[in-house]
Design a protein around this motif. Structure first.
Motif, PDB file in Angstrom:
ATOM      1  N   THR A  23       0.842  -1.208   0.000  1.00 30.61           N
ATOM      2  CA  THR A  23       0.000   0.000   0.000  1.00 30.61           C
ATOM      3  C   THR A  23       0.870   1.248   0.000  1.00 30.61           C
ATOM      4  OG1 THR A  23      -1.742  -1.159   1.205  1.00 30.61           O
ATOM      5  CG2 THR A  23      -1.793   1.239   1.253  1.00 30.61           C
ATOM      6  N   ALA A  24       1.912   1.261   0.822  1.00 31.19           N
ATOM      7  CA  ALA A  24       2.813   2.414   0.873  1.00 31.19           C
ATOM      8  C   ALA A  24       3.544   2.596  -0.454  1.00 31.19           C
ATOM      9  CB  ALA A  24       3.808   2.245   2.017  1.00 31.19           C
ATOM     10  N   ILE A  25       3.978   1.481  -1.057  1.00 32.77           N
ATOM     11  CA  ILE A  25       4.681   1.566  -2.341  1.00 32.77           C
ATOM     12  C   ILE A  25       3.775   2.177  -3.403  1.00 32.77           C
ATOM     13  CG2 ILE A  25       5.614   0.179  -4.232  1.00 32.77           C
ATOM     14  CD1 ILE A  25       6.750  -1.722  -2.119  1.00 32.77           C
ATOM     15  N   VAL A  26       2.523   1.745  -3.448  1.00 33.60           N
ATOM     16  CA  VAL A  26       1.594   2.232  -4.472  1.00 33.60           C
ATOM     17  C   VAL A  26       1.248   3.698  -4.244  1.00 33.60           C
ATOM     18  CG1 VAL A  26      -0.768   2.035  -5.355  1.00 33.60           C
ATOM     19  CG2 VAL A  26       0.631  -0.013  -5.031  1.00 33.60           C
ATOM     20  N   TRP A  27       0.811   4.038  -3.029  1.00 34.39           N
ATOM     21  CA  TRP A  27       0.281   5.385  -2.789  1.00 34.39           C
ATOM     22  C   TRP A  27       1.370   6.441  -2.650  1.00 34.39           C
ATOM     23  CZ3 TRP A  27      -4.360   6.953  -3.816  1.00 34.39           C
ATOM     24  CH2 TRP A  27      -5.430   6.044  -3.787  1.00 34.39           C
ATOM     25  N   GLU A  28       2.508   6.072  -2.095  1.00 33.02           N
ATOM     26  CA  GLU A  28       3.535   7.079  -1.818  1.00 33.02           C
ATOM     27  C   GLU A  28       4.616   7.164  -2.892  1.00 33.02           C
ATOM     28  OE1 GLU A  28       3.088   9.168   0.553  1.00 33.02           O
ATOM     29  OE2 GLU A  28       1.303   8.084   1.235  1.00 33.02           O
ATOM     30  N   VAL A  29       4.795   6.103  -3.676  1.00 31.67           N
ATOM     31  CA  VAL A  29       5.893   6.083  -4.639  1.00 31.67           C
ATOM     32  C   VAL A  29       5.383   6.008  -6.075  1.00 31.67           C
ATOM     33  CG1 VAL A  29       7.995   4.886  -5.369  1.00 31.67           C
ATOM     34  CG2 VAL A  29       7.399   4.997  -2.940  1.00 31.67           C
ATOM     35  N   ARG A  30       4.700   4.929  -6.412  1.00 32.36           N
ATOM     36  CA  ARG A  30       4.430   4.671  -7.824  1.00 32.36           C
ATOM     37  C   ARG A  30       3.267   5.468  -8.397  1.00 32.36           C
ATOM     38  NH1 ARG A  30       5.356  -1.826  -8.160  1.00 32.36           N
ATOM     39  NH2 ARG A  30       7.497  -1.809  -7.371  1.00 32.36           N
ATOM     40  N   LEU A  31       2.164   5.581  -7.666  1.00 32.02           N
ATOM     41  CA  LEU A  31       1.000   6.245  -8.223  1.00 32.02           C
ATOM     42  C   LEU A  31       1.265   7.710  -8.551  1.00 32.02           C
ATOM     43  CD1 LEU A  31      -1.874   5.703  -9.107  1.00 32.02           C
ATOM     44  CD2 LEU A  31      -2.647   6.321  -6.804  1.00 32.02           C
ATOM     45  N   PRO A  32       1.850   8.511  -7.647  1.00 32.77           N
ATOM     46  CA  PRO A  32       2.133   9.899  -8.030  1.00 32.77           C
ATOM     47  C   PRO A  32       3.121   9.998  -9.181  1.00 32.77           C
ATOM     48  CG  PRO A  32       3.103   9.391  -5.893  1.00 32.77           C
ATOM     49  CD  PRO A  32       2.198   8.253  -6.235  1.00 32.77           C
ATOM     50  N   ARG A  33       4.100   9.071  -9.215  1.00 31.57           N
ATOM     51  CA  ARG A  33       5.077   9.081 -10.301  1.00 31.57           C
ATOM     52  C   ARG A  33       4.402   8.816 -11.643  1.00 31.57           C
ATOM     53  NH1 ARG A  33      10.904   6.752 -10.529  1.00 31.57           N
ATOM     54  NH2 ARG A  33      11.300   6.724 -12.761  1.00 31.57           N
ATOM     55  N   VAL A  34       3.621   7.766 -11.707  1.00 29.66           N
ATOM     56  CA  VAL A  34       2.967   7.380 -12.962  1.00 29.66           C
ATOM     57  C   VAL A  34       1.991   8.463 -13.423  1.00 29.66           C
ATOM     58  CG1 VAL A  34       1.325   5.740 -13.950  1.00 29.66           C
ATOM     59  CG2 VAL A  34       3.277   4.900 -12.647  1.00 29.66           C
ATOM     60  N   LEU A  35       1.229   9.017 -12.498  1.00 28.44           N
ATOM     61  CA  LEU A  35       0.268  10.055 -12.877  1.00 28.44           C
ATOM     62  C   LEU A  35       0.971  11.321 -13.368  1.00 28.44           C
ATOM     63  CD1 LEU A  35      -2.442   9.719 -10.075  1.00 28.44           C
ATOM     64  CD2 LEU A  35      -2.564   8.922 -12.443  1.00 28.44           C
ATOM     65  N   LEU A  36       2.073  11.703 -12.714  1.00 29.30           N
ATOM     66  CA  LEU A  36       2.803  12.894 -13.150  1.00 29.30           C
ATOM     67  C   LEU A  36       3.385  12.707 -14.543  1.00 29.30           C
ATOM     68  CD1 LEU A  36       3.966  15.707 -12.594  1.00 29.30           C
ATOM     69  CD2 LEU A  36       5.926  14.595 -11.506  1.00 29.30           C
ATOM     70  N   LEU A  37       3.954  11.529 -14.808  1.00 28.06           N
ATOM     71  CA  LEU A  37       4.549  11.306 -16.126  1.00 28.06           C
ATOM     72  C   LEU A  37       3.485  11.134 -17.206  1.00 28.06           C
ATOM     73  CD1 LEU A  37       7.555   9.128 -15.033  1.00 28.06           C
ATOM     74  CD2 LEU A  37       7.628  11.420 -15.996  1.00 28.06           C
ATOM     75  N   ALA A  38       2.336  10.553 -16.860  1.00 28.73           N
ATOM     76  CA  ALA A  38       1.236  10.499 -17.823  1.00 28.73           C
ATOM     77  C   ALA A  38       0.747  11.909 -18.144  1.00 28.73           C
ATOM     78  CB  ALA A  38       0.090   9.657 -17.261  1.00 28.73           C
ATOM     79  N   LEU A  39       0.643  12.755 -17.132  1.00 26.90           N
ATOM     80  CA  LEU A  39       0.243  14.143 -17.349  1.00 26.90           C
ATOM     81  C   LEU A  39       1.265  14.870 -18.220  1.00 26.90           C
ATOM     82  CD1 LEU A  39      -2.008  16.154 -16.309  1.00 26.90           C
ATOM     83  CD2 LEU A  39      -0.324  16.889 -14.619  1.00 26.90           C
ATOM     84  N   THR A  40       2.548  14.599 -17.978  1.00 27.51           N
ATOM     85  CA  THR A  40       3.608  15.204 -18.777  1.00 27.51           C
ATOM     86  C   THR A  40       3.518  14.760 -20.236  1.00 27.51           C
ATOM     87  OG1 THR A  40       5.083  15.332 -16.872  1.00 27.51           O
ATOM     88  CG2 THR A  40       6.101  15.410 -19.042  1.00 27.51           C
TER      89      THR A  40
END
Length: 349
Positions: free
Chosen positions: A62-79
């Motif tokens: 849960t920590a890996i998904v919410w704190e690390v990967r999800l914000p990363r993936v969403l930011l790069l998709a937005l980029t």
């Protein structure tokens, strides 16, 4: 053709069109899911679904998904969406198949603007990370104005002149950015500075995503509203004016919106090349040349392309991360040469 035959042809056309958009949506959804699920610690898709629904069983995942990967993936998709949408807009505005934020120097100008804001410690003010995209927007806007001014010959902006001016100005601004980063070594971690210059997850986390989101969404929203005017511009500025289009207003809005979207992304991910070049052309192959369809399709494809590129950057040589611009250049370099050859023969636009 009979009325019934025309009706059946129209239904087939709508079915194909709906299938295209469903396919683009599924591609993006799958890219996001893989980007969050795969990494040094894989997250099973079933567990990922439970985590997103708040029914997780494993607190570590849960920590890996919410704190690390999800914000990363969403930011790069937005980029990716921002760069692709801006690239499509620049191509339509200049009627130039080789224009994109990277090649005409806008990304370099936005990057330098954001670095100046960091050097002046503006990101530590009350407005925090929201100041970085503002500085990047001003840098990008000044850069695109300079490039157009340098490339303009007798009232027109030729393809060769635009590319040469963009590459030259971009190279100068990148050199200035590198010099500024060298002066900031004590204030910016070397690893973060390296990622920023070569494109990647430099200023990550939910704060970066919240900082980029309003600028990118505003810029892309304005571009979607300009789809039909960009279509009219393809007939030439004089004919567009005769058709009642306020050409200068449309041009200013398109440049401002595309630059705003680029700035919002580049301020947090650094310079990532060729996404704005590849995605619009792939979009035209799928949905046709009309800009009301090309713009949203480009955004979806750009988001998918950069999400998958980031996944490769994290998984090809673990634990090292490959800078994103290296991966996108492997795709974009040959694609650029292909487009350049076809442009010389008049195959585009």
């Amino acid at each position: 053709m009979s009325l019934r035959a025309r009706s059946m042809a129209a239904q087939r056309s709508w079915s194909v069109r709906i299938g295209q958009w469903v396919g683009l949506g599924l591609l993006l959804s799958g890219s996001l899911a893989l980007g969050v699920a795969l990494g040094p610690v894989p997250v099973p898709l079933g567990e990922l679904g439970r985590i997103l629904l708040g029914k997780a069983r494993d607190p570590t995942l849960t920590a890996i998904v919410w704190e690390v990967r999800l914000p990363r993936v969403l930011l790069l998709a937005l980029t990716g969406a921002a760069l692709a949408g801006a690239g499509a807009a620049y191509q339509g505005l200049f009627r130039n198949p080789l224009a994109d934020p990277y090649l005409i120097g806008v990304a370099a100008g936005a990057n330098l603007g954001a670095l100046i804001a960091v050097a002046m410690n503006l990101s530590a003010t009350a407005f925090g990370l929201l100041t970085l995209p503002v500085a990047a927007f001003l840098g990008g806007l000044l850069t695109v104005g300079l490039v157009i001014r340098l490339a303009r010959i007798g009232g027109i902006v030729p393809l060769t002149a635009l590319l040469l001016a963009g590459v030259a100005v971009g190279a100068i601004l990148n050199a200035l950015s590198l010099g500024l980063l060298m002066l900031m070594v004590g204030r910016v971690a070397p690893h973060r500075a390296w990622i920023w210059m070569l494109g990647g997850y430099a200023l990550g986390g939910w704060p970066a995503l919240r900082g980029a989101l309003p600028y990118v969404v505003t810029g892309l929203g304005l571009l979607l509203l300009l789809g039909r005017p960009l279509d009219v511009l393809q007939f030439g500025e004089e004919q567009a004016q005769q058709l009642g289009l306020p050409v200068e207003r449309v041009k200013r809005l398109a440049i401002g919106a595309a630059t705003l979207a680029t700035a919002g992304a580049v301020a947090f991910t650094g310079i990532i090349g060729f996404v704005g070049l590849i995605a619009p052309h792939l979009a035209r192959m799928i949905v046709g040349p009309r800009y009301p369809r090309v713009l949203p399709a480009s955004m979806l494809l750009g988001a998918s392309l950069l999400t998958l590129s980031d996944l490769l950057s994290r998984t090809l040589l673990p634990p090292q991360e490959i800078p994103l611009t290296i991966l996108t250049a492997f795709l974009g370099g040959p694609f650029f040469l292909y487009l350049l050859g076809h442009t010389r023969r008049g195959a585009f636009f």
